[in-house]
Design a protein around this motif. Structure first.
Motif, PDB file in Angstrom:
ATOM      1  N   ARG A 275       0.846  -1.191   0.000  1.00  0.00           N
ATOM      2  CA  ARG A 275       0.000   0.000   0.000  1.00  0.00           C
ATOM      3  C   ARG A 275       0.877   1.235   0.000  1.00  0.00           C
ATOM      4  N   LYS A 276       0.338   2.331  -0.509  1.00  0.00           N
ATOM      5  CA  LYS A 276       1.122   3.556  -0.573  1.00  0.00           C
ATOM      6  C   LYS A 276       1.132   4.247   0.784  1.00  0.00           C
ATOM      7  N   ILE A 277       2.189   5.035   1.029  1.00  0.00           N
ATOM      8  CA  ILE A 277       2.335   5.740   2.294  1.00  0.00           C
ATOM      9  C   ILE A 277       3.137   7.009   2.051  1.00  0.00           C
ATOM     10  N   LYS A 278       2.747   8.099   2.711  1.00  0.00           N
ATOM     11  CA  LYS A 278       3.513   9.332   2.604  1.00  0.00           C
ATOM     12  C   LYS A 278       4.878   9.093   3.244  1.00  0.00           C
ATOM     13  N   PHE A 279       5.946   9.562   2.593  1.00  0.00           N
ATOM     14  CA  PHE A 279       7.285   9.251   3.086  1.00  0.00           C
ATOM     15  C   PHE A 279       7.519   9.795   4.499  1.00  0.00           C
ATOM     16  N   ARG A 280       6.937  10.935   4.825  1.00  0.00           N
ATOM     17  CA  ARG A 280       7.079  11.477   6.181  1.00  0.00           C
ATOM     18  C   ARG A 280       6.565  10.465   7.211  1.00  0.00           C
ATOM     19  N   ASP A 281       5.405   9.846   6.926  1.00  0.00           N
ATOM     20  CA  ASP A 281       4.839   8.854   7.842  1.00  0.00           C
ATOM     21  C   ASP A 281       5.666   7.566   7.833  1.00  0.00           C
ATOM     22  N   PHE A 282       6.208   7.244   6.682  1.00  0.00           N
ATOM     23  CA  PHE A 282       7.036   6.050   6.542  1.00  0.00           C
ATOM     24  C   PHE A 282       8.270   6.134   7.449  1.00  0.00           C
ATOM     25  N   VAL A 283       8.897   7.308   7.461  1.00  0.00           N
ATOM     26  CA  VAL A 283      10.079   7.512   8.311  1.00  0.00           C
ATOM     27  C   VAL A 283       9.716   7.378   9.783  1.00  0.00           C
ATOM     28  N   ALA A 284       8.595   7.997  10.174  1.00  0.00           N
ATOM     29  CA  ALA A 284       8.174   7.920  11.580  1.00  0.00           C
ATOM     30  C   ALA A 284       7.913   6.477  11.996  1.00  0.00           C
ATOM     31  N   GLU A 285       7.230   5.723  11.130  1.00  0.00           N
ATOM     32  CA  GLU A 285       6.949   4.324  11.445  1.00  0.00           C
ATOM     33  C   GLU A 285       8.226   3.491  11.451  1.00  0.00           C
ATOM     34  N   HIS A 286       9.175   3.845  10.596  1.00  0.00           N
ATOM     35  CA  HIS A 286      10.450   3.124  10.553  1.00  0.00           C
ATOM     36  C   HIS A 286      11.138   3.150  11.915  1.00  0.00           C
ATOM     37  N   TYR A 287      11.179   4.312  12.551  1.00  0.00           N
ATOM     38  CA  TYR A 287      11.859   4.406  13.842  1.00  0.00           C
ATOM     39  C   TYR A 287      11.106   3.635  14.921  1.00  0.00           C
ATOM     40  N   GLU A 288       9.785   3.577  14.821  1.00  0.00           N
ATOM     41  CA  GLU A 288       9.017   2.792  15.780  1.00  0.00           C
ATOM     42  C   GLU A 288       9.347   1.305  15.636  1.00  0.00           C
TER      43      GLU A 288
END
Length: 302
Positions: A275-288
């Motif tokens: 699924r698509k995701i805004k990169f800003r949100d992708f980065v935040a989820e990456h750190y989680e």
């Protein structure tokens, strides 16, 4: 210019995915003297007293974490084991958004060297992504580069790993996949440390002495290619006797850009796998996910 990917697997024609997602690049045209000078300048920075390095801290007011600056990852849990490394993380592109307050002023050569190295690496990165677009049989060579948006970002991360008295207890960097599109890594010429996970086994990446660059696919490109390229899991182990240096250039899309499979790659027989995701949100989820030692892209699979 390029050595074959060393993933250890053979890619089947017509396969839906390919794990050949890291390779070595020689003959890239970047001056060896520039690479040596930049690494020497960064070593000089990391060997300075802690109080001098803290002038470039990634903690705002000593508390609020930000990506850019000198320091380590954010602390998410009380029992989190921190990596055995010092880091300097700097945004180098777009050039007009550089925060020079975070760029060390000493040694005096550092800023000019990083500026020159950034320009040289951009040319190499563009050539590699154009070659990858041809491998994907996209209609144009810039088919991947066009996915970056108006303000694609590039971060330089200088990694310094001091000698560790108990390398059996702590890692230089925990297992992870890069969240960006592509990484260009200048490894230490003398000390090994990088390891790549394949089929449940960690494989050592040997050091190279000819200014070879290691190219690593990030999970953003895994999504864009709809799984044809794969963002490998890797880590860095510590050394009990020797310090180690490396420099990674991370190439990412505009923070407001949605990362998704390239439409040209999709069809009735090849539906979107992520699924698509805004990169800003992708980065935040990456750190989680990174703090939990999990791979964020697994949450995006359809």
């Amino acid at each position: 210019m390029r050595k074959p990917p060393s993933c250890g697997r053979r890619c089947r024609a017509g396969a839906s995915s390919c794990t050949c997602s890291y390779l070595q690049v020689t003959g890239h045209g970047i001056e060896a003297s520039l690479m040596d000078a930049l690494i020497a300048a960064s070593r000089e920075f990391f060997r300075k007293p802690v109080e001098e390095k803290q002038a470039y801290s990634n903690l705002i007011g000593g508390k609020q974490w930000q990506l850019e600056g000198y320091g380590n990852d954010p602390v998410k849990t009380k029992d989190q084991i921190m990596d055995w490394s010092d880091r300097l993380h700097l945004r180098v592109e777009p050039e007009d958004e550089r925060n020079l307050d975070r760029w060390p002023g000493h040694p005096a050569s550092f800023r000019g060297l990083l500026h020159e190295y950034t320009a040289s690496c951009k040319r190499v990165k563009d050539e590699i992504l154009r070659a990858m677009a041809r491998l994907l049989e996209l209609g144009e060579d810039d088919g991947i580069l066009n996915q970056f948006g108006d303000k694609g970002t590039t971060y330089a991360r200088f990694n310094y790993y001091p000698a560790c008295p108990r390398p059996d207890l702590v890692l230089g960097i925990r297992p992870h996949s890069d969240v960006c599109v592509l990484t260009l890594l200048l490894m230490d010429e003398h000390v090994a440390g990088l390891q790549v996970l394949r089929d449940g086994t960690w494989y050592r990446v040997p050091p190279v002495s000819d200014h070879t660059l290691l190219v690593n696919v990030g999970v953003s490109l895994e999504i864009m290619s709809n799984g044809v390229f794969w963002g490998p899991v890797h880590r860095v182990v510590t050394n009990s006797e020797k310090e180690r240096m490396s420099l990674a250039m991370f190439y990412s899309t505009d923070l407001e850009k949605e990362v998704e499979p390239i439409a040209e790659l999709l069809g009735e027989k090849q539906p979107a796998r992520y699924r698509k995701i805004k990169f800003r949100d992708f980065v935040a989820e990456h750190y989680e996910y990174f703090s939990k030692r999990e791979r964020v892209i697994e949450s995006l699979k359809i």
